[in-house]
Write a protein that holds these residues in place. Structure first.
Motif, PDB file in Angstrom:
ATOM      1  N   SER A 169      44.787  46.831  36.191  1.00  0.00           N
ATOM      2  CA  SER A 169      44.887  46.616  34.754  1.00  0.00           C
ATOM      3  C   SER A 169      45.483  45.241  34.456  1.00  0.00           C
ATOM      4  O   SER A 169      46.439  44.829  35.094  1.00  0.00           O
ATOM      5  N   GLY A 170      44.871  44.551  33.506  1.00  0.00           N
ATOM      6  CA  GLY A 170      45.409  43.262  33.078  1.00  0.00           C
ATOM      7  C   GLY A 170      44.985  42.083  33.936  1.00  0.00           C
ATOM      8  O   GLY A 170      45.461  40.973  33.741  1.00  0.00           O
ATOM      9  N   GLY A 220      42.095  40.636  33.995  1.00  0.00           N
ATOM     10  CA  GLY A 220      41.150  39.757  33.312  1.00  0.00           C
ATOM     11  C   GLY A 220      39.697  40.192  33.359  1.00  0.00           C
ATOM     12  O   GLY A 220      38.813  39.417  33.009  1.00  0.00           O
ATOM     13  N   LYS A 221      39.447  41.428  33.750  1.00  0.00           N
ATOM     14  CA  LYS A 221      38.062  41.910  33.837  1.00  0.00           C
ATOM     15  C   LYS A 221      37.395  41.917  32.465  1.00  0.00           C
ATOM     16  O   LYS A 221      36.298  41.371  32.287  1.00  0.00           O
ATOM     17  N   THR A 222      38.064  42.550  31.482  1.00  0.00           N
ATOM     18  CA  THR A 222      37.493  42.612  30.142  1.00  0.00           C
ATOM     19  C   THR A 222      37.307  41.209  29.578  1.00  0.00           C
ATOM     20  O   THR A 222      36.301  40.909  28.940  1.00  0.00           O
ATOM     21  N   THR A 223      38.274  40.348  29.841  1.00  0.00           N
ATOM     22  CA  THR A 223      38.188  38.976  29.346  1.00  0.00           C
ATOM     23  C   THR A 223      36.904  38.309  29.852  1.00  0.00           C
ATOM     24  O   THR A 223      36.191  37.661  29.083  1.00  0.00           O
ATOM     25  N   GLU A 259      34.347  49.610  31.925  1.00  0.00           N
ATOM     26  CA  GLU A 259      34.929  50.901  32.308  1.00  0.00           C
ATOM     27  C   GLU A 259      34.295  52.062  31.542  1.00  0.00           C
ATOM     28  O   GLU A 259      34.989  52.840  30.903  1.00  0.00           O
TER      29      GLU A 259
HETATM   30  N1  LIG Z   1      43.312  39.004  22.505  1.00  0.00           N
HETATM   31  C1  LIG Z   1      44.269  38.755  23.414  1.00  0.00           C
HETATM   32  N2  LIG Z   1      45.333  38.000  23.082  1.00  0.00           N
HETATM   33  C2  LIG Z   1      46.285  37.722  23.992  1.00  0.00           C
HETATM   34  N3  LIG Z   1      46.294  38.153  25.253  1.00  0.00           N
HETATM   35  C3  LIG Z   1      45.265  38.919  25.646  1.00  0.00           C
HETATM   36  C4  LIG Z   1      44.207  39.262  24.752  1.00  0.00           C
HETATM   37  N4  LIG Z   1      43.326  40.035  25.424  1.00  0.00           N
HETATM   38  C5  LIG Z   1      43.813  40.175  26.675  1.00  0.00           C
HETATM   39  N5  LIG Z   1      44.981  39.499  26.815  1.00  0.00           N
HETATM   40  C6  LIG Z   1      45.782  39.382  28.042  1.00  0.00           C
HETATM   41  O1  LIG Z   1      44.966  38.830  29.051  1.00  0.00           O
HETATM   42  C7  LIG Z   1      45.174  39.485  30.287  1.00  0.00           C
HETATM   43  C8  LIG Z   1      43.862  40.062  30.804  1.00  0.00           C
HETATM   44  O2  LIG Z   1      43.419  41.057  29.911  1.00  0.00           O
HETATM   45  P1  LIG Z   1      42.094  41.879  30.112  1.00  0.00           P
HETATM   46  O3  LIG Z   1      41.905  42.703  28.903  1.00  0.00           O
HETATM   47  O4  LIG Z   1      40.998  40.957  30.466  1.00  0.00           O
HETATM   48  O5  LIG Z   1      42.481  42.790  31.346  1.00  0.00           O
HETATM   49  P2  LIG Z   1      41.625  43.914  32.070  1.00  0.00           P
HETATM   50  O6  LIG Z   1      41.465  43.478  33.473  1.00  0.00           O
HETATM   51  O7  LIG Z   1      40.411  44.243  31.296  1.00  0.00           O
HETATM   52  O8  LIG Z   1      42.654  45.136  32.042  1.00  0.00           O
HETATM   53  P3  LIG Z   1      42.364  46.695  31.812  1.00  0.00           P
HETATM   54  O9  LIG Z   1      41.905  47.248  33.116  1.00  0.00           O
HETATM   55  O10 LIG Z   1      43.715  47.219  31.437  1.00  0.00           O
HETATM   56  O11 LIG Z   1      41.374  46.837  30.708  1.00  0.00           O
HETATM   57  C9  LIG Z   1      46.235  40.540  30.040  1.00  0.00           C
HETATM   58  O12 LIG Z   1      47.471  40.011  30.451  1.00  0.00           O
HETATM   59  C10 LIG Z   1      46.233  40.725  28.566  1.00  0.00           C
HETATM   60  O13 LIG Z   1      47.494  41.065  28.093  1.00  0.00           O
END
Ligand SMILES: Nc1ncnc2c1ncn2[C@@H]1O[C@H](COP(=O)(O)OP(=O)(O)OP(=O)(O)O)[C@@H](O)[C@H]1O
Ligand SMILES: [Mg+2]
Lengths: 278, 366
Positions: free
Chosen positions: B45-46, B48-51, B166
């Protein structure tokens, strides 16, 4: 606002006070206290006698009289015109305001704007009324019913704003993003997704604005000139000329009208809650 | 070589740049996703996958680097102009529309002819087995059904790339396993490139052609499920995928791709090394629990074996994980299966012999 008030305190355990004796009695006394005056008002609207408080038999003459009273007809018409325009304009402004505040990202003065929009709810009405009066006098606007509409728009905005904003808060942007992802332009997204999802909030806001506008007395009294008398103001002037059951009849009708709209508002906002957007 | 569907060149993403809340979500990520591939982004989690998905879909702009879609820059394209559809983590179905209307939405925005829309909606709904529910509202459906609607809605416009964030995480175990196969099947049938996000390593191994393991906004390793599982490049990857024993030691001699590694004063393990280490290097060895053979004391064993004692057992039904103390502060986790009568062959306190091939013990690159 009434959203929160009418919501049952869902899963919290309720104190078992039900078994205290006399509680039912208290409850009854409280309800009587609340509704007795209104019940009396309605009861005497069917009085045959000219004198309100002297019962001499059942009749619906005062209703017929009220319906045929040209001055009342004018007042009702004025009230409806004012309420209609005040509702449409204030709801439109409130919708745009809520959209900007919820979707406009973070801009300077956002928190302050939010506070300022809802602040009028806490300003004593007489203060607003006097301010309006002086304001119109100062800039020399004298548009009769137009003045009343402008005044009503201003105090209806926060009421229309609240349910719309509440609805927007519960809506995340993922639906709009899904729409953009599916080849919709921004305008198409607004039209096919945002507005339909926001509609229950808009309708609830409009109804609230309408009722508030229909009921308003103090501000209207201050800003309405000759020829722009609304129903509440007219009822007040009738009282000064002497109490007859005609006043009761008109008031009862106004009450009925308000109840209808509030009930509709309640149903709409209740429906909104059960089909929450997730 | 297969054509590239998506090229990600040194992409970085910083949220709220310049402010105290700045977050570096991605740090110079580079990877290539092939056409017709089932590609998985795997990480905690966190990470950066969703990003990364949102950058591809166009909901966010890169801070640095470049993303190419079928060899063309997409920086200036709106989300609505990219031939990419997303299955959102929480579906984001339109609650005021029926299932059929949801599925038709993308086609209508593309101004497809009415007949074609109707045919496509029918076809896609039967693909996800929802034909009977076409006139329901999303709120009247189960989680698994909603998930299929989200899938159907994203598939209907025949995107070149499907991004799935996911999509199975909200489902229960049974349904998740069933959907895994359906998704894999669907990907094969449609030939659409899938970019699938998950933090479930089992899901990733089961479905993917290739996996990118991410952590802290960086790609740690890209490879096929076998490569990732058998040849993790570092401790993070080895640890994130499956259960693993880590053993620290010092290399004392090297012979081709085999090294001898001193674990403690009187223990030396032989291990495979693909990282060109030299004698004197401090390294970490890793060993999967299922590569360890356990035999009870009495039996005669061949090859090198180590005596040990069972200190703990975690029973998992189809298997059990045993903690085995080898002395000298070395403890390994080994896997064993219940016997036919359902009992485990070992109990806590038993002495046994531990065996593993030197090819199963590997030196981590870092
Ligand atoms: N809109 C936003 N503004 C600021 N920080 C963000 C934003 N979206 C995501 N982040 C931060 O960027 C990082 C990566 O987030 P991301 O959502 O890409 O994670 P993830 O791998 O998809 O996690 P998860 O498995 O929990 O969904 C995290 O530290 C998150 O807090
Ligand atoms: Mg995510």
């Amino acid at each position: 606002m009434s959203d929160q008030l009418t919501r049952p305190s869902s899963k919290r355990k309720i104190l078992p006070v039900g078994h205290y004796r006399g509680l039912g009695l208290w409850n009854a006394a409280f309800l009587i206290f609340l509704y007795m005056p209104i019940a009396v008002l309605i009861f005497y609207s069917f009085n045959d006698n000219r004198m309100v408080m002297i019962w001499s038999g059942f009749s619906i003459d005062w209703y017929i009289k009220a319906f045929n009273n040209v001055a009342i007809q004018d007042a009702v018409l004025n009230s409806l015109i004012v309420a209609f325009f005040a509702t449409v304009i204030s709801t439109a402004i409130a919708t745009i305001g809520a959209l900007v505040l919820a979707r406009g990202g973070n801009f300077r003065g956002k928190t302050m704007s939010l506070g300022l929009i809802t602040l009028p709810l806490m300003v004593p009405e007489i203060v607003t009324a006097v301010a309006m009066l002086i304001f119109f006098a100062a800039i020399g606007i004298n548009w009769g019913l137009g003045n009343v509409i402008i005044a009503h728009v201003t105090f209806c905005i926060p009421f229309a704003f609240m349910p719309i904003r509440a609805r927007l808060e519960g809506m995340d942007t993922s639906m709009e993003q899904a729409s953009r992802d599916l080849y919709a332009s921004e305008w198409e997204t607004f039209r096919y997704i945002t507005v339909p999802l926001l509609m229950p909030g808009i309708i609830a806001g409009a109804m609230l604005a309408f009722v508030i506008s229909m009921d308003d007395f103090i501000i209207t009294l201050m800003v309405s000139g000759a020829g722009s008398t609304t129903l509440p103001v007219y009822i007040y002037s009738m009282i000064r000329r002497g109490l007859t059951p005609e006043i009761n009849a008109v008031s009862t009708l106004l009450l009925l009208f308000s109840i209808t709209i509030v009930t509709a508002y309640w149903i709409v906002s209740n429906k909104t809650r059960t089909e929450t957007v997730h | 070589m297969a054509t590239a569907a998506i090229n990600i060149h040194g992409v970085s993403k910083v949220y709220n740049p310049g402010s105290p809340q700045a977050v570096q979500a991605l740090d110079t990520v580079s990877l290539t996703i092939h056409d017709n591939e089932f590609f998985t982004l795997l990480g905690p989690s966190g990470c950066g996958k969703t990003t990364l998905l949102r950058l591809i879909a166009g909901f966010e702009q890169v801070t640095g680097g470049e993303i190419l879609l079928f060899e063309e820059g997409i920086e200036n394209l709106e989300p609505s102009q990219r031939p990419v559809n997303t299955v959102f983590q929480h579906y984001a179905l339109f609650p005021h529309m029926t299932v059929a209307q949801n599925v038709a939405y993308g086609l209508e925005r593309l101004k497809k002819p009415k007949d074609e829309i109707r045919l496509t909606v029918d076809r896609v709904l039967s693909l996800v087995k929802l034909t009977e529910l076409a006139n329901r509202r999303p709120s009247q459906m189960s989680g698994g059904q909603q998930q299929r609607v989200a899938l159907a809605r994203a598939l209907a416009p025949s995107p070149k790339v499907l991004l799935l964030d996911e999509p199975l995480s909200a489902l229960d175990l049974k349904l998740r396993q069933a959907m895994r196969e359906e998704l894999k099947q669907l990907q094969k049938e449609t030939g659409i490139t899938f970019v699938f996000v998950t933090h479930d390593q089992e899901e990733a191994l089961a479905m993917s052609d290739r996996i990118a393991v991410m952590s802290n906004g960086e790609v740690q390793q890209i490879g096929s499920p076998t490569e990732i599982y058998e040849h993790p490049v570092n401790r993070f990857v080895a640890d994130f995928i499956g259960d693993t024993n880590f053993i620290d030691g010092e290399i004392i001699s090297v012979k081709d791709d085999l090294v001898s590694c001193r674990i403690s004063a009187n223990t030396v393990f032989e291990a495979e090394d693909s990282g060109n280490h030299k004698p004197g290097d401090q390294v970490t060895l890793f060993l999967r629990p299922e590569k360890i053979t356990l035999t009870s004391d009495a039996q005669i064993v061949n090859g090198e074996s180590h005596a040990g004692k069972v200190t703990n057992i975690i029973y998992l039904g189809n298997q059990a994980l045993l903690s085995v103390d080898l002395g000298n502060d070395i403890e390994l986790t080994a896997q064993t299966r219940p016997r036919e009568d359902g009992n485990l062959p070992f109990a806590v306190g038993d002495s046994l012999l531990v065996e593993f091939s030197k090819r199963a013990l590997r030196v981590l690159a870092k």
